[in-house]
Write a protein that holds these residues in place. Structure first.
Motif, PDB file in Angstrom:
ATOM      1  N   LYS A 183     -25.543   3.491 -42.616  1.00 47.02           N
ATOM      2  CA  LYS A 183     -26.356   3.232 -41.422  1.00 47.02           C
ATOM      3  C   LYS A 183     -26.535   4.492 -40.581  1.00 47.02           C
ATOM      4  O   LYS A 183     -27.467   4.574 -39.770  1.00 47.02           O
ATOM      5  CB  LYS A 183     -25.723   2.115 -40.590  1.00 47.02           C
ATOM      6  CG  LYS A 183     -25.843   0.729 -41.214  1.00 47.02           C
ATOM      7  CD  LYS A 183     -25.230  -0.338 -40.321  1.00 47.02           C
ATOM      8  CE  LYS A 183     -25.371  -1.726 -40.953  1.00 47.02           C
ATOM      9  NZ  LYS A 183     -24.757  -2.790 -40.117  1.00 47.02           N
ATOM     10  N   GLU A 217     -11.774   2.661 -42.913  1.00 49.21           N
ATOM     11  CA  GLU A 217     -13.137   2.330 -43.333  1.00 49.21           C
ATOM     12  C   GLU A 217     -14.025   3.574 -43.472  1.00 49.21           C
ATOM     13  O   GLU A 217     -15.133   3.493 -43.983  1.00 49.21           O
ATOM     14  CB  GLU A 217     -13.772   1.366 -42.329  1.00 49.21           C
ATOM     15  CG  GLU A 217     -13.941   1.971 -40.947  1.00 49.21           C
ATOM     16  CD  GLU A 217     -14.320   0.944 -39.890  1.00 49.21           C
ATOM     17  OE1 GLU A 217     -14.943   1.336 -38.888  1.00 49.21           O
ATOM     18  OE2 GLU A 217     -13.973  -0.236 -40.075  1.00 49.21           O
ATOM     19  N   ASN A 232     -20.489   3.488 -48.207  1.00 47.21           N
ATOM     20  CA  ASN A 232     -20.691   2.046 -48.170  1.00 47.21           C
ATOM     21  C   ASN A 232     -21.834   1.710 -47.211  1.00 47.21           C
ATOM     22  O   ASN A 232     -22.417   2.590 -46.558  1.00 47.21           O
ATOM     23  CB  ASN A 232     -19.398   1.322 -47.782  1.00 47.21           C
ATOM     24  CG  ASN A 232     -18.858   1.759 -46.425  1.00 47.21           C
ATOM     25  OD1 ASN A 232     -19.600   1.988 -45.473  1.00 47.21           O
ATOM     26  ND2 ASN A 232     -17.528   1.878 -46.330  1.00 47.21           N
ATOM     27  N   GLU A 233     -22.154   0.441 -47.136  1.00 51.54           N
ATOM     28  CA  GLU A 233     -23.312   0.014 -46.352  1.00 51.54           C
ATOM     29  C   GLU A 233     -23.179   0.415 -44.885  1.00 51.54           C
ATOM     30  O   GLU A 233     -24.147   0.865 -44.257  1.00 51.54           O
ATOM     31  CB  GLU A 233     -23.486  -1.503 -46.463  1.00 51.54           C
ATOM     32  CG  GLU A 233     -24.727  -2.034 -45.776  1.00 51.54           C
ATOM     33  CD  GLU A 233     -24.916  -3.531 -45.987  1.00 51.54           C
ATOM     34  OE1 GLU A 233     -25.767  -4.114 -45.295  1.00 51.54           O
ATOM     35  OE2 GLU A 233     -24.207  -4.098 -46.837  1.00 51.54           O
ATOM     36  N   ARG A 234     -21.987   0.276 -44.342  1.00 54.17           N
ATOM     37  CA  ARG A 234     -21.786   0.614 -42.926  1.00 54.17           C
ATOM     38  C   ARG A 234     -21.932   2.113 -42.701  1.00 54.17           C
ATOM     39  O   ARG A 234     -22.548   2.555 -41.716  1.00 54.17           O
ATOM     40  CB  ARG A 234     -20.407   0.140 -42.480  1.00 54.17           C
ATOM     41  CG  ARG A 234     -20.122   0.375 -41.017  1.00 54.17           C
ATOM     42  CD  ARG A 234     -18.858  -0.329 -40.583  1.00 54.17           C
ATOM     43  NE  ARG A 234     -18.604  -0.152 -39.158  1.00 54.17           N
ATOM     44  CZ  ARG A 234     -17.631  -0.733 -38.494  1.00 54.17           C
ATOM     45  NH1 ARG A 234     -16.808  -1.566 -39.126  1.00 54.17           N
ATOM     46  NH2 ARG A 234     -17.459  -0.516 -37.201  1.00 54.17           N
ATOM     47  N   GLN A 235     -21.385   2.925 -43.596  1.00 53.57           N
ATOM     48  CA  GLN A 235     -21.492   4.367 -43.453  1.00 53.57           C
ATOM     49  C   GLN A 235     -22.938   4.829 -43.582  1.00 53.57           C
ATOM     50  O   GLN A 235     -23.380   5.739 -42.871  1.00 53.57           O
ATOM     51  CB  GLN A 235     -20.622   5.056 -44.510  1.00 53.57           C
ATOM     52  CG  GLN A 235     -19.129   4.869 -44.299  1.00 53.57           C
ATOM     53  CD  GLN A 235     -18.316   5.217 -45.526  1.00 53.57           C
ATOM     54  OE1 GLN A 235     -18.856   5.548 -46.580  1.00 53.57           O
ATOM     55  NE2 GLN A 235     -16.996   5.108 -45.420  1.00 53.57           N
TER      56      GLN A 235
END
Length: 380
Positions: free
Chosen positions: A110, A222, A105-108
């Motif tokens: 990063k 998450e 996902n977007e957070r990962q």
């Protein structure tokens, strides 16, 4: 099946030249000491990362180098010719970045620049003590508890175990079979993530694998990579590409053995002439060189399929099978060319022989590769 070849760019040629400089100047002078002492080369890998070689096939926008897989595999070949443990480390790290790159996902995502730059070293936790080839039957369990996954089980044969900064953990979150498997990513300092004493291995002594025990390790929900139940698909897609990395490592190792045995055969005198002039030795060297060329061609052909966006998993299995079997034959024959000298550690051929064996086992044993290829031939 043919695929038009994309000619390497000037940047790619410069990259291969840089890799040769690193291999000759940084790796070759150190490998014997590190292998003898069993010391993990973390600082060497940081140097490799700063040189831009830890994320070659990933896009520049994510922190990679944006190179075709065909170029990346040639880099691995060069590294393996000087120090197999380093080449294998780059291959495994590249494999370990795939889940977050392709499914994160977007957070990962990063974290990708630090991963692909080599600041964060990755590990891939799929195999288990009772289930290597039968990955769909893994038993490591993850139970949901509030905002966490609580992971319990043991992973085996983990490259970078105890040295990695992040671990891809494939665990059972559902029922039996492949659809019950998910992937979570865990930091090295996760409580309950317990690296065990490294294995005492025949080769790759500077980078031995280790078991990783998960004793109620709490991993935030998450950190689930992709959808719940998608873990097996993630693992298999990563391994398709990883097999090409191992094939390239085998080619590099075998080429080094050919070069060393040939140089020895030119210098070693018996019965008044160089032993390479005797047909028994010359034919052996010819067969060794031919096997290496064939393995390289098969490996790069599969890479070109991948670069073209074509199905390549069966060709990757063929390349891994042929190249690693060839490396085992070639390193065996290299010892024979050197005779008694090949059996002592004064010459590197005995180390290459020991290292070649593991390449027939990792990323799916060669018996599994034959099974995969056979099934592709007989199914509709």
């Amino acid at each position: 099946m043919t695929v038009e070849r994309i000619l390497p760019t000037e940047e790619a040629y410069e990259l291969l030249g840089l890799t040769r400089e690193i291999a000759d100047g940084e790796l070759a002078p150190r490998v014997a000491r590190f292998e003898e002492q069993g010391e993990f080369p973390r600082e060497v890998l940081r140097t490799i990362g700063r040189s831009g070689l830890m994320g070659l096939p990933y896009p520049e926008t994510d922190g990679g180098a944006g190179q075709p897989y065909e170029v990346y595999l040639q880099v691995l070949e060069i590294l393996a010719g000087s120090w197999l443990a380093i080449a294998e480390a780059v291959s495994v790290h590249t494999l370990s970045c795939f889940p977050v790159y392709a499914f994160g996902n977007e957070r990962q995502r990063k974290s990708l620049p630090d991963m692909l730059g080599g600041d964060l070293l990755g590990a891939y936790c799929l195999s288990e003590p009772q289930g290597g080839s039968d990955a769909a039957s893994l038993t490591t369990r993850a139970e949901k508890d509030g905002c966490d996954w609580v992971v319990t089980g043991t992973k085996a044969w983990i490259t970078h175990g105890g040295h990695a900064d992040f671990y891809n953990v494939f665990c059972r979150t559902g029922g039996p079979g492949p659809t019950g498997i998910s992937c979570v990513i865990a930091d090295a300092d996760t409580p309950g993530l317990l690296p065990q004493i490294p294995e005492r291995t025949m080769g790759l002594r500077s980078s031995p694998p280790a078991q990783i025990v998960f004793d109620g390790a709490r991993i935030p929900a998450e950190r689930l990579v992709g959808d719940e139940g998608a873990g097996f698909r993630i693992a298999m897609q990563a391994l398709d590409a990883g097999r090409l990395g191992i094939a390239a490592c085998a080619v590099g190792l075998a080429q080094a053995a050919v070069d060393y045995a040939t140089a020895y055969a030119k210098e070693r005198q018996q019965f008044g002439k160089a032993i390479g002039e005797f047909q028994g030795i010359g034919f052996m060297l010819a067969d060794m060189a031919t096997q290496v060329s064939a393995a390289r061609a098969l490996t790069l052909a599969a890479a070109r399929l991948k670069d073209a966006g074509r199905p390549f998993s069966i060709e990757a299995a063929k390349a891994k099978l042929f190249a690693t079997d060839a490396a085992m034959r070639v390193t065996t024959d290299a010892i024979q060319v050197l005779g008694g000298a090949g059996y002592v550690s004064d010459h590197p051929v005995e180390r290459w022989f020991r290292e070649a064996k593991v390449l027939q086992i990792v990323e799916g044993t060669n018996q599994i590769q034959r099974l995969v290829i056979a099934r592709s031939l007989t199914r509709d």
